[in-house]
Design an enzyme around this catalytic site. Sequence first.
Site, PDB file in Angstrom:
ATOM      1  CG  ASP A 181      -1.686   1.232   1.412  1.00 42.46           C
ATOM      2  OD1 ASP A 181      -2.430   1.585   0.491  1.00 42.46           O
ATOM      3  OD2 ASP A 181      -1.536   1.884   2.466  1.00 42.46           O
ATOM      4  CG  ASP A 240      -1.226   7.524   0.442  1.00 42.21           C
ATOM      5  OD1 ASP A 240      -0.171   8.076   0.090  1.00 42.21           O
ATOM      6  OD2 ASP A 240      -2.242   7.469  -0.273  1.00 42.21           O
TER       7      ASP A 240
END
Length: 495
Positions: free
Chosen positions: A329, A331
């Site tokens: 992922d 952020d």
Amino acid sequence: MVHPLQSLRYTIVIPTTGRAQLSMLLRALDGSHGPHPSAVIVVDDRPEGDPLALPEIRFPLRQVRSGGRGPAAARNVGWRLARTEWIAFLDDDVLTDVDWTQRLSEDLDGLGSGVAASVAKIVVPLAEDRRPTDDERDTLALTHARWITADMAYRRSALVEVGGFDERFPRAFREDADLALRVCQAGYRIAEGRRVTTHPARRGDFLASVRRQRGNADNALMRAKHGRHWRQLTGEGPGRLGRHALTTLAGAAALGLLAAGRRRAAALAGGAWAGLTAQFAASRIAPGPRTPAEITRMAVTSALIPPAACAHRLRGELRAREPVAVLFDRDDTLIEDVPYLADPEQVRPMPGAHAALGALRDAGVLLGVVSNQSGVGRGYFTEDEVRRVNARVDELLGPFQTWQWCPHGPDDACACRKPKPGLVLRAAEALGVDVSRCVVVGDIGADVEAATAAGAKGILVPTRRTLPGEVERARREAAVAPDLPSAVRLAMEVL
């Protein structure tokens, strides 16, 4: 007077091992007529040594190091330092014409956004009073290559999207075709330019053709990534590996039978080996100059090439077998979370990210990013702004071999937004990795759920916005790590 094509911004990247031809190339570029580059970046790929002595040119010239990791890694270092729309790659042993910068600008000017690259025409000058030698014919093959980064320009955004060059290709062989295939698979086209670049014929020593068989290991990686029809995709012929395997098998059988005392059978196998080797040597001698030295060289190396080719191919197949990948992922996993981040200057890597990713790369693990970017669907920022932020992440922490992101909002009922499996499945397909050989690392439950739904393994790295219930569920159904370096160590254990 401003040149009419001067608004087109491009950077020239030249990977080098310090060959003498580099200075000649830089002087040729310096004397070229046409819009000048924003910068020329020379990437010194020698493992060590003093800085190269480069001639002064009228363009901004920058010299950087890449640590001797090969031309793919050197080019990645170069283009990530560039800030222009186009990156023009040149090899350090080519020569450009006096109008090269003009021709390049004309080739790139007006190309639509669906065109990711422009390839030049390569010419190899040969002696007119004799037939070409084996080394010269090897260089001449470059003129028929479909995509060759001896002179090829790419959009920087396309390089970011596909992760740049695959650094598992350690030499100047196949890394350009692999990149071009991935760019085309991403939906882009590659245009043929009108500019012409000269590539002098190489001159190798007696065993140069035997050492070139190391490229068979790279062929194995191409097959693993692009399937058994990769040669057709690149416009190549069938190759000689099958004949080399038959020759090697006959030679090994002759030796084994002779050791077992079965002389007649050994003679038959030895005769088959001799016949196949003679046929191979004749096919290499016929188009050449047929001098005594060349005939001797072809005869000796034709006996050595088949087993060398087979050994390198086997090594490559073992190395490329069952590739693994870690998908992150973005952020609050790779970079600090900034709500609806649209400014590349606000990108800040998470603690330990650089070292953790380096450990994965050193282990040969493929890396990708799978990220929800609903700000596009909500109208907070544009897709182009997402790409610019991703490019900054790639510059600070890359290379990532694939970027997959979802622009949809929560109510758009798409198949890609995590916790749905679409992004993970797309990343695995882009990397040529079985999804069961992927690990997804993220900071919220949706990341782990997407991994499970796709058939991958999930690792949760909790942050301040991770819900307690998500942590407990991940402990039961996946895995939890306290930080990114710990997650990477865990990922390497489960892969």
